[in-house]
Write a protein that holds these residues in place. Structure first.
Motif, short mmCIF file in Angstrom:
data_model
loop_
_atom_site.label_atom_id
_atom_site.label_comp_id
_atom_site.label_asym_id
_atom_site.label_seq_id
_atom_site.Cartn_x
_atom_site.Cartn_y
_atom_site.Cartn_z
N PRO A 261 -60.05 20.04 -13.79
CA PRO A 261 -60.88 21.18 -13.40
C PRO A 261 -60.17 22.08 -12.40
N SER A 262 -60.53 23.35 -12.42
CA SER A 262 -59.90 24.31 -11.53
C SER A 262 -60.93 25.30 -11.02
N THR A 263 -60.62 25.91 -9.88
CA THR A 263 -61.45 26.97 -9.34
C THR A 263 -60.56 27.85 -8.47
N THR A 264 -61.17 28.84 -7.84
CA THR A 264 -60.47 29.71 -6.89
C THR A 264 -61.39 29.92 -5.70
N SER A 265 -60.85 30.44 -4.62
CA SER A 265 -61.69 30.69 -3.45
C SER A 265 -62.78 31.71 -3.75
N THR A 266 -62.49 32.70 -4.57
CA THR A 266 -63.51 33.70 -4.91
C THR A 266 -64.59 33.11 -5.79
N LEU A 267 -64.21 32.33 -6.79
CA LEU A 267 -65.21 31.69 -7.64
C LEU A 267 -66.03 30.68 -6.84
N ALA A 268 -65.40 30.04 -5.87
CA ALA A 268 -66.14 29.11 -5.00
C ALA A 268 -67.18 29.86 -4.18
N LEU A 269 -66.84 31.05 -3.70
CA LEU A 269 -67.82 31.84 -2.95
C LEU A 269 -68.98 32.24 -3.84
N ALA B 275 -48.42 15.18 -9.60
CA ALA B 275 -48.96 14.19 -8.68
C ALA B 275 -50.40 13.80 -9.04
N ARG B 276 -50.83 14.15 -10.24
CA ARG B 276 -52.12 13.71 -10.80
C ARG B 276 -53.30 14.11 -9.93
N MET B 277 -53.41 15.41 -9.68
CA MET B 277 -54.55 15.95 -8.96
C MET B 277 -55.83 15.73 -9.77
N ASP B 278 -56.95 15.65 -9.07
CA ASP B 278 -58.25 15.59 -9.74
C ASP B 278 -58.86 16.96 -9.92
N VAL B 279 -58.40 17.92 -9.13
CA VAL B 279 -58.83 19.31 -9.26
C VAL B 279 -57.72 20.16 -8.65
N ILE B 280 -57.50 21.34 -9.20
CA ILE B 280 -56.51 22.26 -8.66
C ILE B 280 -57.18 23.61 -8.45
N ALA B 281 -57.07 24.14 -7.23
CA ALA B 281 -57.72 25.40 -6.90
C ALA B 281 -56.69 26.41 -6.40
N TRP B 282 -56.90 27.67 -6.75
CA TRP B 282 -56.16 28.75 -6.13
C TRP B 282 -56.85 29.04 -4.81
N LEU C 174 -59.29 41.81 -7.31
CA LEU C 174 -58.79 41.95 -8.68
C LEU C 174 -59.89 41.76 -9.72
N GLY C 175 -61.00 41.14 -9.32
CA GLY C 175 -62.13 40.97 -10.21
C GLY C 175 -62.31 39.53 -10.68
N ARG C 176 -63.55 39.19 -10.93
CA ARG C 176 -63.90 37.82 -11.33
C ARG C 176 -63.18 37.40 -12.60
N ALA C 177 -63.07 38.33 -13.56
CA ALA C 177 -62.44 37.97 -14.84
C ALA C 177 -61.00 37.52 -14.64
N ASN C 178 -60.32 38.11 -13.67
CA ASN C 178 -58.94 37.71 -13.38
C ASN C 178 -58.88 36.24 -12.98
N ASP C 179 -59.77 35.83 -12.06
CA ASP C 179 -59.77 34.43 -11.62
C ASP C 179 -60.23 33.49 -12.71
N GLU C 180 -61.18 33.91 -13.51
CA GLU C 180 -61.64 33.05 -14.59
C GLU C 180 -60.53 32.80 -15.61
N GLU C 181 -59.71 33.80 -15.86
CA GLU C 181 -58.58 33.61 -16.77
C GLU C 181 -57.52 32.70 -16.14
N LEU C 182 -57.27 32.86 -14.85
CA LEU C 182 -56.35 31.97 -14.17
C LEU C 182 -56.83 30.52 -14.25
N ALA D 63 -69.93 36.07 4.66
CA ALA D 63 -68.70 35.48 4.14
C ALA D 63 -67.52 35.90 5.02
N ILE D 64 -66.79 34.91 5.53
CA ILE D 64 -65.49 35.14 6.15
C ILE D 64 -64.48 34.96 5.03
N GLN D 65 -64.01 36.07 4.48
CA GLN D 65 -63.31 36.06 3.19
C GLN D 65 -61.81 36.24 3.38
N CYS D 66 -61.13 35.13 3.60
CA CYS D 66 -59.67 35.10 3.67
C CYS D 66 -59.29 33.69 4.10
#
Length: 304
Positions: free
Chosen positions: A103-111, A69-76, A84-92, A186-189
């Motif tokens: 471009p991509s990110t995750t909620s943890t990387l966003a925090l 659907a041609r997203m402009d960004v995709i985030a987990w 699981l650790g930052r490296a896990n999200d960076e690899e994802l 941080a409210i983390q969830c």
């Protein structure tokens, strides 16, 4: 007109908070839409089965469907990287970007991005998680250079049940960790109902309160180019405020009185002419709303 900016969020199958709260945050921003792809997550623990839910295969498959659907960004849109650790999200993120071309990110990387933008060194942590999840989070955040001044957890393996806790209970947890006077809380969830209460708690406590749904949307918008940093300021608004600044700004009837230069110490301004061009099309012509004369800055009252 179809939305010009499309945000894709990968969502745990049992999450019932992120979709409605993301929609609420972006309500009225006609040129932005948010889309969701689910994969199975039903338990948050350190058991083998629970950890296996976060293998990349299902997440990448969901991301590829969103990319159709041609997203402009995709985030987990989940916080698994915090234990699981930052490296896990960076690899994802690397794999999503390679497969989907956006471009991509995750909620943890966003925090972490919000912490960096706010010069956070100490933080308070509020989650619904088990101790066996919370302790790795604290350890991983410490390895990133962040000191926890206080944390609260609900000892729940979730995941569906996280959404059933009331806002009052979450607010009390935030107040408790605020007693340690952290730089941010941080409210983390993303299945924990903190989105609507964060702004009022910021006002009450005088401490940035960063909700997972809000700062994930903020980072998506930032990666998509809908906001730009300025060199004349040193600090941005808190992540829980940024997206709602865009929303309220475009709802002129209710927002104009809520913007103030009194928070000029914040380091992000919003180039509404550029946003209008980016999000509004117009054949590349810059179309700025007639009522916008400056790039307004944000007070906490301009939240939801």
């Amino acid at each position: 007109m179809a939305p010009q900016l499309k945000l894709g969020l990968l969502t745990p199958s049992s999450n019932t908070i992120m979709e409605p709260q993301s929609a609420a945050v972006l309500a009225g921003l006609d040129h932005v839409s948010v889309h969701f792809g689910r994969f199975r997550v039903t338990e948050i623990s350190m058991s083998g089965d629970a950890l296996g839910q976060f293998k990349f295969g299902p997440q990448l498959a969901a991301a590829e469907l969103l990319a159709d659907a041609r997203m402009d960004v995709i985030a987990w849109g989940g916080t698994s990287g915090s234990w699981l650790g930052r490296a896990n999200d960076e690899e994802l993120v690397r794999q999503i970007e390679a497969r989907c071309g956006v471009p991509s990110t995750t909620s943890t990387l966003a925090l972490f991005a919000a912490f960096e933008a706010l010069d956070v060194q100490s933080y308070g942590l509020v989650t619904p998680y088990l101790t066996e999840i919370q302790e790795p989070i604290l350890k991983n955040f410490s390895a990133e250079g962040y000191s926890c001044t206080g944390d609260r957890r609900l000892e729940d393996p979730g995941n569906y049940s996280f959404a059933e806790y009331g806002e009052d209970r979450i607010a009390d947890m935030v107040r408790e960790v605020a007693e340690g006077n952290p730089d941010a809380i941080a409210i983390q969830c993303t299945n924990f109902n903190g989105t609507r209460i964060a702004p009022a708690l910021e006002e009450e406590l005088g401490i940035p309160v960063l909700d997972s749904v809000a700062f994930t949307i903020w980072h998506c918008m930032k990666l998509a180019g809908a906001m730009r940093p300025t060199s004349s300021r040193s600090r941005p608004p808190t992540a829980s405020r940024v997206t709602c600044c865009l929303v309220c700004a475009l709802k002129a009837a209710v927002s104009c009185a809520r913007f103030s230069s009194a928070v000029s110490s914040f380091g992000f301004s919003f180039d509404f002419a550029a946003i209008a061009c980016t999000l509004g099309g117009g054949g590349g012509k810059v179309i700025s709303p007639s009522w916008v004369t400056v790039a307004p800055r944000m007070t906490s009252s301009s939240m939801l």
